[in-house]
Design a protein around this motif. Sequence first.
Motif, PDB file in Angstrom:
ATOM      1  N   LEU A 253      -9.334   3.620  11.925  1.00 25.70           N
ATOM      2  CA  LEU A 253      -8.418   4.765  11.859  1.00 25.70           C
ATOM      3  C   LEU A 253      -7.643   4.756  10.543  1.00 25.70           C
ATOM      4  CD1 LEU A 253      -7.026   4.823  15.507  1.00 25.70           C
ATOM      5  CD2 LEU A 253      -8.763   6.285  14.495  1.00 25.70           C
ATOM      6  N   CYS A 254      -7.193   3.572  10.128  1.00 24.00           N
ATOM      7  CA  CYS A 254      -6.408   3.491   8.895  1.00 24.00           C
ATOM      8  C   CYS A 254      -7.278   3.768   7.688  1.00 24.00           C
ATOM      9  CB  CYS A 254      -5.734   2.137   8.781  1.00 24.00           C
ATOM     10  SG  CYS A 254      -4.411   1.979   9.971  1.00 24.00           S
ATOM     11  N   MET A 255      -8.556   3.420   7.780  1.00 25.42           N
ATOM     12  CA  MET A 255      -9.457   3.731   6.676  1.00 25.42           C
ATOM     13  C   MET A 255      -9.564   5.244   6.517  1.00 25.42           C
ATOM     14  SD  MET A 255     -11.296   2.234   4.366  1.00 25.42           S
ATOM     15  CE  MET A 255     -12.651   2.586   3.241  1.00 25.42           C
ATOM     16  N   VAL A 256      -9.606   5.968   7.646  1.00 24.92           N
ATOM     17  CA  VAL A 256      -9.661   7.427   7.555  1.00 24.92           C
ATOM     18  C   VAL A 256      -8.379   7.961   6.927  1.00 24.92           C
ATOM     19  CG1 VAL A 256      -9.748   9.562   8.881  1.00 24.92           C
ATOM     20  CG2 VAL A 256     -11.254   7.693   9.456  1.00 24.92           C
ATOM     21  N   ILE A 257      -7.233   7.390   7.331  1.00 20.18           N
ATOM     22  CA  ILE A 257      -5.971   7.815   6.710  1.00 20.18           C
ATOM     23  C   ILE A 257      -6.021   7.539   5.213  1.00 20.18           C
ATOM     24  CG2 ILE A 257      -3.475   7.484   6.654  1.00 20.18           C
ATOM     25  CD1 ILE A 257      -3.532   6.797   9.573  1.00 20.18           C
ATOM     26  N   ALA A 258      -6.493   6.347   4.864  1.00 17.64           N
ATOM     27  CA  ALA A 258      -6.539   5.965   3.453  1.00 17.64           C
ATOM     28  C   ALA A 258      -7.441   6.912   2.669  1.00 17.64           C
ATOM     29  CB  ALA A 258      -7.027   4.526   3.323  1.00 17.64           C
ATOM     30  N   VAL A 259      -8.637   7.176   3.213  1.00 19.41           N
ATOM     31  CA  VAL A 259      -9.574   8.038   2.487  1.00 19.41           C
ATOM     32  C   VAL A 259      -9.020   9.458   2.379  1.00 19.41           C
ATOM     33  CG1 VAL A 259     -11.858   9.081   2.557  1.00 19.41           C
ATOM     34  CG2 VAL A 259     -11.594   6.680   3.091  1.00 19.41           C
ATOM     35  N   SER A 260      -8.401   9.946   3.461  1.00 14.35           N
ATOM     36  CA  SER A 260      -7.875  11.314   3.401  1.00 14.35           C
ATOM     37  C   SER A 260      -6.742  11.394   2.392  1.00 14.35           C
ATOM     38  CB  SER A 260      -7.419  11.776   4.783  1.00 14.35           C
ATOM     39  OG  SER A 260      -6.310  11.008   5.205  1.00 14.35           O
ATOM     40  N   THR A 261      -5.973  10.305   2.269  1.00 14.25           N
ATOM     41  CA  THR A 261      -4.890  10.291   1.286  1.00 14.25           C
ATOM     42  C   THR A 261      -5.466  10.399  -0.126  1.00 14.25           C
ATOM     43  OG1 THR A 261      -3.699   8.826   2.755  1.00 14.25           O
ATOM     44  CG2 THR A 261      -2.882   8.995   0.504  1.00 14.25           C
ATOM     45  N   ILE A 262      -6.492   9.596  -0.377  1.00 13.95           N
ATOM     46  CA  ILE A 262      -7.102   9.622  -1.708  1.00 13.95           C
ATOM     47  C   ILE A 262      -7.722  10.995  -1.973  1.00 13.95           C
ATOM     48  CG2 ILE A 262      -8.905   8.598  -3.151  1.00 13.95           C
ATOM     49  CD1 ILE A 262      -8.411   5.981  -1.557  1.00 13.95           C
ATOM     50  N   ALA A 263      -8.396  11.547  -0.941  1.00 12.90           N
ATOM     51  CA  ALA A 263      -9.045  12.846  -1.117  1.00 12.90           C
ATOM     52  C   ALA A 263      -8.006  13.919  -1.424  1.00 12.90           C
ATOM     53  CB  ALA A 263      -9.828  13.212   0.139  1.00 12.90           C
ATOM     54  N   ARG A 350       1.093   6.445   5.489  1.00 14.42           N
ATOM     55  CA  ARG A 350      -0.090   6.218   4.656  1.00 14.42           C
ATOM     56  C   ARG A 350      -0.039   4.840   4.015  1.00 14.42           C
ATOM     57  NH1 ARG A 350       0.260  12.277   3.107  1.00 14.42           N
ATOM     58  NH2 ARG A 350      -1.298  13.013   4.600  1.00 14.42           N
ATOM     59  N   PHE A 351       1.155   4.465   3.559  1.00 11.67           N
ATOM     60  CA  PHE A 351       1.306   3.152   2.950  1.00 11.67           C
ATOM     61  C   PHE A 351       0.945   2.062   3.963  1.00 11.67           C
ATOM     62  CE2 PHE A 351       4.089  -0.517   2.084  1.00 11.67           C
ATOM     63  CZ  PHE A 351       3.585  -0.867   0.842  1.00 11.67           C
ATOM     64  N   ALA A 352       1.481   2.214   5.176  1.00 10.40           N
ATOM     65  CA  ALA A 352       1.199   1.216   6.217  1.00 10.40           C
ATOM     66  C   ALA A 352      -0.288   1.193   6.550  1.00 10.40           C
ATOM     67  CB  ALA A 352       2.020   1.522   7.459  1.00 10.40           C
ATOM     68  N   ALA A 353      -0.947   2.365   6.461  1.00 11.84           N
ATOM     69  CA  ALA A 353      -2.384   2.406   6.747  1.00 11.84           C
ATOM     70  C   ALA A 353      -3.148   1.583   5.710  1.00 11.84           C
ATOM     71  CB  ALA A 353      -2.880   3.849   6.743  1.00 11.84           C
ATOM     72  N   PHE A 354      -2.755   1.712   4.441  1.00 15.57           N
ATOM     73  CA  PHE A 354      -3.401   0.899   3.411  1.00 15.57           C
ATOM     74  C   PHE A 354      -3.199  -0.591   3.696  1.00 15.57           C
ATOM     75  CE2 PHE A 354      -3.638   4.802   0.927  1.00 15.57           C
ATOM     76  CZ  PHE A 354      -4.842   4.631   0.264  1.00 15.57           C
ATOM     77  N   MET A 355      -1.993  -0.939   4.158  1.00 10.81           N
ATOM     78  CA  MET A 355      -1.727  -2.344   4.471  1.00 10.81           C
ATOM     79  C   MET A 355      -2.612  -2.827   5.610  1.00 10.81           C
ATOM     80  SD  MET A 355       2.300  -3.023   4.241  1.00 10.81           S
ATOM     81  CE  MET A 355       2.059  -4.778   4.302  1.00 10.81           C
ATOM     82  N   THR A 356      -2.789  -1.964   6.614  1.00 10.66           N
ATOM     83  CA  THR A 356      -3.636  -2.363   7.741  1.00 10.66           C
ATOM     84  C   THR A 356      -5.059  -2.604   7.286  1.00 10.66           C
ATOM     85  OG1 THR A 356      -2.265  -0.921   9.078  1.00 10.66           O
ATOM     86  CG2 THR A 356      -4.287  -1.729  10.084  1.00 10.66           C
ATOM     87  N   VAL A 357      -5.557  -1.698   6.430  1.00  6.10           N
ATOM     88  CA  VAL A 357      -6.910  -1.880   5.900  1.00  6.10           C
ATOM     89  C   VAL A 357      -6.988  -3.228   5.190  1.00  6.10           C
ATOM     90  CG1 VAL A 357      -8.554  -1.050   4.179  1.00  6.10           C
ATOM     91  CG2 VAL A 357      -7.421   0.573   5.702  1.00  6.10           C
ATOM     92  N   PHE A 358      -5.977  -3.497   4.371  1.00  2.88           N
ATOM     93  CA  PHE A 358      -5.929  -4.788   3.676  1.00  2.88           C
ATOM     94  C   PHE A 358      -5.940  -5.937   4.683  1.00  2.88           C
ATOM     95  CE2 PHE A 358      -2.901  -8.177   2.560  1.00  2.88           C
ATOM     96  CZ  PHE A 358      -3.578  -8.760   1.498  1.00  2.88           C
TER      97      PHE A 358
END
Lengths: 465, 309
Positions: A253-263, A350-358
């Motif tokens: 889920l966080c990867m989707v948030i991360a990708v949508s943020t970048i997009a 979004r920031f927290a989503a990147f952290m989760t991915v990490f």
Amino acid sequence: MKTYRENGVGIVDSLYKDTNKTKWSLKEKLLLGLTPQQYIGQALRNPFNWLLAAIFAVGIPIILGRFIFGLGWVTHSSNDYPWGMFLGFGLFAMVPLSSSGFQLGTTCEVFGRHDFEPIERLGLLNGLLGYLFAVIYLMVDLGQPWRLPYPMVVSFGPAAVLFLVAWHVATYLSVQVAEVSVAFFEWIGFPMGKRGVRKITLGLTVAGIILSTLHQGALGALFTYAPGKVHPLWYSASFQWLHFFVSSLPGGLCMVIAVSTIARKTMTWRLDKNFNDNLDKLTIALAKGASMGLATYLTIKLIGIAHDNKWEYLATGWGQWFMFEIFFGVILPLGLFAYAIRNEKVGLVRFAAFMTVFGVVLNRVNTAMITFNWKLAEREIPHWREVLISITIFAIYITVYRFILYRLPILFQWKTADEPVEELATAKAGASYSVADGSATLGTYRSKVESPLSPNSYTTMNDGE
Amino acid sequence: MKRRDFLKGCLMCGAATSLGISNKAWGAGSFEGYPEAMGVLVDLTRCIGCRSCEAACNKEQRLPEPKVSFDDQSVFKEKRRPDENAYTVVNRYETASEGKTVHRKIQCNHCNEPACLTSCFVNAYTKTKEGAVIYNSKICVGCRNCMIACPFNVPGYSYSSAINPIVKKCIFCYDTRVKFGRPPACVEICPQEVLTFGYRKDLIKMGHERIRETPDKYVDHLYGEKEVGGTGWLYLSGVPFEQVGFDTTLGNDPIISNVKEFLGTVPMVLAIWPALFTGFHLLSTRNKGHEGGHGHDAHSKSEQEDAKK
């Protein structure tokens, strides 16, 4: 890209380019509706492309070298650390980040939450590409990749967890190709295919849930073959598969948030109003899901330690590293999610989503590489060629991802009707929307707006210039 | 081999393929080794580190000429492990017990329930009735899961080959000797009678006999009798085993029993999930047709779904 849009170059988002119903040719679709000169011009202006080109220039010869000179040339040929970065990062980290496919599929198709539809396709595509590239990493790592079909046809080792992984990843990859093919059929103009796939969507989605549950867990279960090698804090015979499965949920889920943020940041022109308007709301909804997943993960992680009474290891250096992973990968993002969701601070989400991915990536790399063989004195530091190959494959992943997002209706809705029966019914609705908005986008109805309407949007836009 | 045939039958059935996998849990019964299995009893107190076993193995298995000759003792400076060029190595340990120097030979222990075999997804390994764990390089894909799984860190991989890299490990001289009832090359050449070849069940008795006769000489443990489900090679030592590089934390369960908990969930998921989730689908889209669908109150299994209500 932005510059061309401002100059009134039409965006390819339907089968027809103007009121005369001329279709976009395949070449035009591939070139995003630009002329070849324009296309090359915009590609060259983007500094990110130069970075990619530099990586490919160095990395692709090394990948070819791996197949000419063997694995010994690119890795440290370690017998104690048979799995290096290709699997530790490529396979074990890419797969959990790709669990978005089955989760969003489930939400929309099984639970009937159609409000998640604007982001469903991104979730599906993210899943497909993640798996595809995990397999590509695997192909680079396997001693004899041309024998990859052997477990399917030549010889079976049904007592092996990897046997299950191989079958499930192969099957699931096909399921995901079918799910994403809907977007491809729209783009290429093949409504028959789309209708065919829509009919079996529920079946595909349920198959996706089963296959995902099992092989996300199976990747964890692979490490139960090495009880003495994986550090006890990262190992639990009873919970290993649950740890991997549950952490893959927030990971995806966080990867989707991360990708949508970048997009949203880098390809603004490609998003339609429907996606843009819903994104903040959906990001928060996804984050809610992710934080539930994280909370569950944290709980079973602690239960896992308590179950085997491993508390004493926390006092060691490995324990500090473990606490670092849990704090920055789980607890902190969990706290940030809680605060940000309550206060609707999307940026923080979004920031927290990147952290989760990490955190998920760190967990996999820790299990497979960093804490693996903790009893041995020597730690394996990957060969520089191994690192470069991993980076190159990731760059190819980003390139392919971007190539598809630019073209297929993932972040926007295809405006050409392909279901003639519904065409009439929705035409009115579409019309009223376009009048109401009067601007570029045509309402939030899914790909059912009649074609002659869509060109209006272009003319409006062009007039505006 | 009826079970395997059955599995193959399942796997052939197109759509049923993924279901067939659930039967894999059967592959993990409790197996105590073939009754006629052979083994080797290694008496570490007798080994002088002459490395003639290494030389014999090298010749028997037609391995490449080593960089350092087999009578050179300088190799003892570091701890070596078996690899693609050497199926067996001897290491020297300066132990804490009265400063004793102990030599230990390392090679495949030929487990009763080999982790390499159970982790292999193309079944490249076979445990023969003579007790040897042999390997089929023709079907090996090169995933190296066996190297991850082996609790003794035995299999090596020929990373140097680009075209045909394969796993390299001791095969108990199966093709050339053990199959015909002859002892492996290393056993035959050993000048100190460190190695005794025989039926595993006899060697266990012999090991305990030696401990009983000279209890001062040995630690009261026969390593390999029970470790990870029992191994074909058994060890007697005069110093605690952990001082000479043995992993004494492995436990007595075969490696596969760690994996059983996961394998047990597979049939459950396969059987329950389809009904469960199509049920959720029917509940959550009830009275709505497929178009509507806001809010659902099905009690979802995966927590992220709950959160989205």
